[in-house]
Scaffold this motif. Structure first.
Motif, short mmCIF file in Angstrom:
data_model
loop_
_atom_site.label_atom_id
_atom_site.label_comp_id
_atom_site.label_asym_id
_atom_site.label_seq_id
_atom_site.Cartn_x
_atom_site.Cartn_y
_atom_site.Cartn_z
N LEU A 10 0.84 -1.19 0.00
CA LEU A 10 0.00 0.00 0.00
C LEU A 10 0.87 1.24 0.00
CD1 LEU A 10 -2.90 1.24 0.39
CD2 LEU A 10 -2.45 1.15 2.84
N GLY A 11 0.41 2.28 -0.71
CA GLY A 11 1.09 3.58 -0.65
C GLY A 11 2.51 3.52 -1.16
N GLN A 12 3.48 3.90 -0.27
CA GLN A 12 4.89 3.96 -0.67
C GLN A 12 5.43 2.60 -1.07
OE1 GLN A 12 7.35 7.09 1.51
NE2 GLN A 12 5.97 6.39 3.12
N SER A 13 4.82 1.53 -0.55
CA SER A 13 5.31 0.19 -0.85
C SER A 13 5.12 -0.19 -2.31
CB SER A 13 4.59 -0.83 0.03
OG SER A 13 4.77 -0.54 1.39
N THR A 14 4.24 0.51 -3.03
CA THR A 14 3.91 0.14 -4.40
C THR A 14 4.59 1.02 -5.44
OG1 THR A 14 1.94 1.55 -4.39
CG2 THR A 14 1.66 -0.72 -3.66
N ASN A 15 5.45 1.92 -5.02
CA ASN A 15 6.11 2.81 -5.98
C ASN A 15 6.84 2.01 -7.05
OD1 ASN A 15 5.19 4.99 -4.60
ND2 ASN A 15 7.15 5.59 -3.73
N PHE A 210 -1.01 5.14 6.85
CA PHE A 210 -1.25 4.69 8.22
C PHE A 210 -2.67 4.97 8.68
CE2 PHE A 210 3.32 4.34 8.35
CZ PHE A 210 3.50 3.23 9.16
N SER A 211 -3.25 6.06 8.22
CA SER A 211 -4.61 6.36 8.62
C SER A 211 -5.60 5.38 8.02
CB SER A 211 -4.98 7.79 8.20
OG SER A 211 -4.15 8.72 8.85
N THR A 212 -5.43 5.03 6.76
CA THR A 212 -6.34 4.07 6.14
C THR A 212 -6.13 2.67 6.70
OG1 THR A 212 -4.75 3.89 4.29
CG2 THR A 212 -6.64 5.34 3.99
N ILE A 213 -4.87 2.30 6.99
CA ILE A 213 -4.61 1.01 7.64
C ILE A 213 -5.27 0.98 9.01
CG2 ILE A 213 -2.81 -0.40 8.71
CD1 ILE A 213 -1.00 0.32 6.37
N ASP A 214 -5.15 2.08 9.75
CA ASP A 214 -5.76 2.16 11.08
C ASP A 214 -7.27 1.98 10.98
OD1 ASP A 214 -5.56 3.01 14.05
OD2 ASP A 214 -6.99 4.44 13.23
N ASN A 215 -7.90 2.65 10.01
CA ASN A 215 -9.34 2.53 9.85
C ASN A 215 -9.74 1.12 9.42
OD1 ASN A 215 -9.92 5.18 10.55
ND2 ASN A 215 -9.69 5.93 8.47
N TYR A 216 -8.92 0.50 8.58
CA TYR A 216 -9.20 -0.87 8.14
C TYR A 216 -9.13 -1.84 9.32
CZ TYR A 216 -8.65 -5.30 5.62
OH TYR A 216 -8.80 -6.59 5.17
N ILE A 217 -8.09 -1.70 10.13
CA ILE A 217 -7.88 -2.64 11.23
C ILE A 217 -8.81 -2.33 12.40
CG2 ILE A 217 -6.21 -3.39 12.97
CD1 ILE A 217 -4.04 -2.93 10.86
N GLN A 218 -8.93 -1.05 12.75
CA GLN A 218 -9.67 -0.66 13.94
C GLN A 218 -11.18 -0.74 13.73
OE1 GLN A 218 -7.81 0.17 16.55
NE2 GLN A 218 -9.26 0.96 18.05
N TYR A 219 -11.64 -0.33 12.55
CA TYR A 219 -13.08 -0.22 12.32
C TYR A 219 -13.59 -1.06 11.15
CZ TYR A 219 -11.90 3.88 15.12
OH TYR A 219 -11.39 4.70 16.09
N GLY A 220 -12.67 -1.77 10.49
CA GLY A 220 -13.10 -2.59 9.35
C GLY A 220 -13.51 -1.77 8.15
N GLU A 221 -13.05 -0.50 8.08
CA GLU A 221 -13.45 0.37 6.99
C GLU A 221 -12.96 -0.18 5.65
OE1 GLU A 221 -12.37 4.88 5.68
OE2 GLU A 221 -13.28 4.64 7.67
N GLN A 222 -13.85 -0.34 4.72
CA GLN A 222 -13.59 -0.84 3.36
C GLN A 222 -13.22 -2.32 3.33
OE1 GLN A 222 -15.10 1.97 2.27
NE2 GLN A 222 -13.89 1.73 0.44
N SER A 223 -13.13 -2.99 4.48
CA SER A 223 -12.69 -4.39 4.47
C SER A 223 -13.70 -5.29 3.77
CB SER A 223 -12.44 -4.88 5.90
OG SER A 223 -13.63 -4.84 6.67
N GLN A 224 -14.99 -5.02 3.95
CA GLN A 224 -16.00 -5.87 3.34
C GLN A 224 -15.96 -5.79 1.82
OE1 GLN A 224 -19.40 -4.31 5.64
NE2 GLN A 224 -19.70 -6.38 6.42
N ILE A 225 -15.83 -4.58 1.28
CA ILE A 225 -15.81 -4.45 -0.17
C ILE A 225 -14.51 -5.01 -0.76
CG2 ILE A 225 -14.87 -2.08 -0.16
CD1 ILE A 225 -16.65 -1.53 -2.60
#
Length: 408
Positions: A10-15, A210-225
């Motif tokens: 994700l992010g910088q890892s995919t440059n 880190f914010s999107t990872i945090d939302n994915y892990i903490q709240y499951g944001e976008q994980s279902q889709i």
């Protein structure tokens, strides 16, 4: 016929990374392992749902002279799974102030865990370097946020009379104080921009990451889709490939996406996963990083895939994010897996530099953070960890070499 899904970081890892480059590295290893046989790729864009697409990179061998065949042989198909846009779509259009405030809140919220991790070296051996990284994010986010009040310079400008007539004197004094304090922060911001590595891009890229990872892990944001789209891609492969066995090739946060699919929370994997996925490959998997700062993320997982897959894990002891699935930072066999000891990965150590202990220079220059991008070069022709993976797949009979021909 085996097929693979490439799930990038994700992010910088995919440059500068792509599924085409990833496939090209395997072609290079195929060329080194055979003689008299040429290999090439064909790229096809497929749609596995109404609005989601994937690049299918098919690896062929030209064996007319060796195998006396008039038809080239399809060896392997690698599909890419793009989840980056899905994960960051709610964040990427935000302004720089919003991103800074977001990363500031994230670090402050995690600060107690960051501090306690420094004293639990037996469970997470890289807490010092990650603490320093988060501290830099905190300083830079603070610096940018605190510069904003400097815009209040108009308090002593031509509109001073208007302001005095409409605002209470206490409010005006507070604005002046904020402005003066902000101006004093400007030198700190300048130093951060000059001396902190890649400071011009850290705030925008890392804040989003880190914010999107945090939302994915903490709240499951976008994980279902994201998981739903991965299921749909697997279904497409099952329906369109001939009796496929599926391998998951993952890097960085992509490995977390894969582990979520294989070991879901409170439910079972779909039948296509249960019946067709046979191999998981993780490179630079941040399992231990996430398990340390989000200790409940891997609880209540379904373990039906534990005995159905083989797992190859590539890591570097110099990488602050990669996991060796041990209780130390040694280059040895793994001791545990996501479900304990039911699916312990096969560890492959990959280092591009001499292994060394932390020192002040490497610590301050974030060397162990930047090593997360060192598993392959920007060029598809450079050496990489792909050779380790290829050879282990060959040893496990996922690549079968017979004299001058190669089978899968």
């Amino acid at each position: 016929m085996p097929a693979a899904i490439y799930i990038s970081g994700l992010g910088q890892s995919t440059n500068k990374e792509s599924v085409e480059k990833y496939a090209a590295r395997y072609i290079k290893e195929l060329e080194y392992s055979t003689s008299g046989i040429n290999h090439y790729t064909k790229v096809e864009k497929i749609y596995y749902s109404d609005d989601q697409s994937s690049l299918a990179v098919r690896i062929y061998q030209n064996s007319k002279e060796i195998l006396k065949s008039n038809k080239d042989t399809l060896l392997y198909t690698i599909y890419d799974f793009e989840y980056n846009d899905l994960l960051i779509q709610n964040f990427q259009n935000k302004n720089i102030l919003f991103k800074n405030i977001t990363i500031l809140i994230l670090v402050i919220r995690k600060l107690p865990r960051l501090i306690t991790s420094l004293f639990k070296k037996k469970t997470y051996t890289k807490a010092g370097q990650t603490f320093y990284m988060f501290l830099l994010f905190l300083i830079m986010a603070f610096a940018v946020v605190l510069v904003i009040p400097s815009l209040l310079g108009f308090v002593d400008g031509t509109n001073l009379t208007f302001i005095k007539n409409h605002l209470d004197s206490n409010i005006i004094n507070m604005l002046r104080y904020l402005r003066d304090f902000s101006l004093k922060m400007l030198p700190i911001t300048s130093l951060a921009i000059i001396f902190i590595p890649e400071s011009s891009t850290i705030l925008t890229k890392v804040a989003a990451e880190f914010s999107t990872i945090d939302n994915y892990i903490q709240y499951g944001e976008q994980s279902q889709i994201i998981q739903g789209n991965l299921d749909a891609l697997i279904e497409y492969i099952v329906e369109n490939e001939e009796k496929p066995t599926i391998h998951l090739h993952t890097y960085s946060f992509g490995s977390i996406i894969a582990l979520d699919a294989l070991f879901p929370i409170g439910t079972e994997p779909c039948d296509n996963i249960l019946n067709n996925i046979k191999l998981l490959i993780t490179v630079g998997a941040p399992y231990e990083f996430i398990d340390n700062y989000y200790p409940n993320f891997y609880t209540d997982r379904t373990d039906k895939m534990s005995k159905k897959i083989e797992w190859i894990n590539v890591y570097s002891t110099m990488d602050a994010f990669s996991s060796n699935f041990r209780r130390d930072n040694e280059a040895k066999e793994a001791q545990y897996g996501i479900m304990g000891k039911n699916e312990v990965p096969i560890n492959l150590n990959y280092e591009i530099a001499r292994r060394e202990k932390y020192n002040l220079f490497s610590f301050l220059t974030l060397k162990h953070i930047t090593m997360h991008q060192s598993y392959w070069d920007d060029s598809k022709y450079g050496q990489s960890c792909t050779r380790l993976i290829f050879n282990k797949m060959k040893e496990l009979k996922y690549w079968k070499i017979e004299t001058n021909k190669i089978k899968l």
